[in-house]
Write a protein that holds these residues in place. Structure first.
Motif, PDB file in Angstrom:
ATOM      1  N   SER A 105       0.831   5.401  -4.589  1.00  0.00           N
ATOM      2  CA  SER A 105       0.331   4.769  -3.370  1.00  0.00           C
ATOM      3  C   SER A 105      -1.042   5.326  -2.984  1.00  0.00           C
ATOM      4  CB  SER A 105       1.317   4.971  -2.222  1.00  0.00           C
ATOM      5  OG  SER A 105       1.533   6.349  -1.997  1.00  0.00           O
ATOM      6  N   ASP A 106      -1.330   6.558  -3.383  1.00  0.00           N
ATOM      7  CA  ASP A 106      -2.663   7.107  -3.095  1.00  0.00           C
ATOM      8  C   ASP A 106      -3.547   7.129  -4.337  1.00  0.00           C
ATOM      9  OD1 ASP A 106      -1.507  10.587  -2.790  1.00  0.00           O
ATOM     10  OD2 ASP A 106      -1.160   9.032  -4.279  1.00  0.00           O
ATOM     11  N   SER A 107      -3.230   6.230  -5.281  1.00  0.00           N
ATOM     12  CA  SER A 107      -4.064   5.923  -6.448  1.00  0.00           C
ATOM     13  C   SER A 107      -4.159   7.036  -7.488  1.00  0.00           C
ATOM     14  CB  SER A 107      -5.468   5.467  -6.018  1.00  0.00           C
ATOM     15  OG  SER A 107      -5.386   4.246  -5.315  1.00  0.00           O
ATOM     16  N   ARG A 163      -5.690  -0.506  -8.285  1.00  0.00           N
ATOM     17  CA  ARG A 163      -5.028  -1.332  -7.278  1.00  0.00           C
ATOM     18  C   ARG A 163      -6.022  -1.707  -6.196  1.00  0.00           C
ATOM     19  NH1 ARG A 163      -0.080   1.797  -5.409  1.00  0.00           N
ATOM     20  NH2 ARG A 163       0.075   0.094  -3.874  1.00  0.00           N
ATOM     21  N   ASP A 164      -5.785  -2.874  -5.601  1.00  0.00           N
ATOM     22  CA  ASP A 164      -6.563  -3.341  -4.462  1.00  0.00           C
ATOM     23  C   ASP A 164      -5.569  -3.630  -3.347  1.00  0.00           C
ATOM     24  OD1 ASP A 164      -8.022  -4.752  -2.550  1.00  0.00           O
ATOM     25  OD2 ASP A 164      -9.238  -5.781  -4.032  1.00  0.00           O
ATOM     26  N   ASN A 165      -5.441  -2.721  -2.416  1.00  0.00           N
ATOM     27  CA  ASN A 165      -4.442  -2.868  -1.357  1.00  0.00           C
ATOM     28  C   ASN A 165      -4.764  -4.039  -0.426  1.00  0.00           C
ATOM     29  OD1 ASN A 165      -2.934  -0.731  -2.333  1.00  0.00           O
ATOM     30  ND2 ASN A 165      -3.865   0.762  -0.952  1.00  0.00           N
ATOM     31  N   ALA A 166      -6.038  -4.396  -0.310  1.00  0.00           N
ATOM     32  CA  ALA A 166      -6.407  -5.534   0.533  1.00  0.00           C
ATOM     33  C   ALA A 166      -5.905  -6.849  -0.064  1.00  0.00           C
ATOM     34  CB  ALA A 166      -7.919  -5.581   0.719  1.00  0.00           C
ATOM     35  N   ASN A 186      -3.211  -6.872  -2.280  1.00  0.00           N
ATOM     36  CA  ASN A 186      -1.833  -6.667  -2.764  1.00  0.00           C
ATOM     37  C   ASN A 186      -1.733  -6.917  -4.269  1.00  0.00           C
ATOM     38  OD1 ASN A 186      -1.140  -6.129  -0.144  1.00  0.00           O
ATOM     39  ND2 ASN A 186       0.331  -7.798   0.075  1.00  0.00           N
ATOM     40  N   ARG A 220       0.825  -1.226   0.000  1.00  0.00           N
ATOM     41  CA  ARG A 220       0.000   0.000   0.000  1.00  0.00           C
ATOM     42  C   ARG A 220       0.852   1.266   0.000  1.00  0.00           C
ATOM     43  NH1 ARG A 220       0.220  -1.490   5.343  1.00  0.00           N
ATOM     44  NH2 ARG A 220       0.655   0.192   6.838  1.00  0.00           N
TER      45      ARG A 220
END
Length: 118
Positions: free
Chosen positions: A53-55, A71-74, A76, A30
């Motif tokens: 990192s903040d899309s 991206r889906d940080n949950a 990875n 993330r």
């Protein structure tokens, strides 16, 4: 250790769509920007799309309006949705991240082949 594993490539007709995925591990996903690059036969590797990192996103002019990085940080995982594919999009697509520890190091996945038939 850092691992980037791409999937989702294949053969598609011009005008079709594909979604690439890149599963990341070995670092704090993330907190890192992620990128998609591609390399066509006989050409240099080029940046396709980047997500911070903040899309925040940016795209090469050649794919703007057709490709979407997310991206889906949950999970990875970073994705590349590719629509309205053209024959010139044919290439090996690579996932990338750059980690800065003692120095900056680029990490790459093994690549996934995308072939667009006209």
């Amino acid at each position: 250790q850092v691992q980037l594993v791409e999937s989702g490539g294949g053969l598609v007709q011009a005008g079709g769509s594909l979604r690439l995925s890149c599963a990341a591990s070995g670092f704090i996903f993330r907190l890192n920007a992620m990128g998609w690059y591609r390399q066509a036969p006989g050409k240099q590797r080029e940046l396709v799309a980047m997500i911070s990192s903040d899309s925040l996103t940016n795209y090469s002019d050649s794919v703007k309006g057709r490709f979407t990085i997310s991206r889906d940080n949950a999970k990875n995982t970073v994705y590349l949705q590719m629509n309205s594919l053209k024959s010139e999009d044919t290439a090996v697509y690579y996932c990338n991240t750059r980690l800065v520890r003692a120095r900056a190091i680029d990490y790459w996945g093994q690549g996934t082949q995308v072939t667009v038939s006209s």
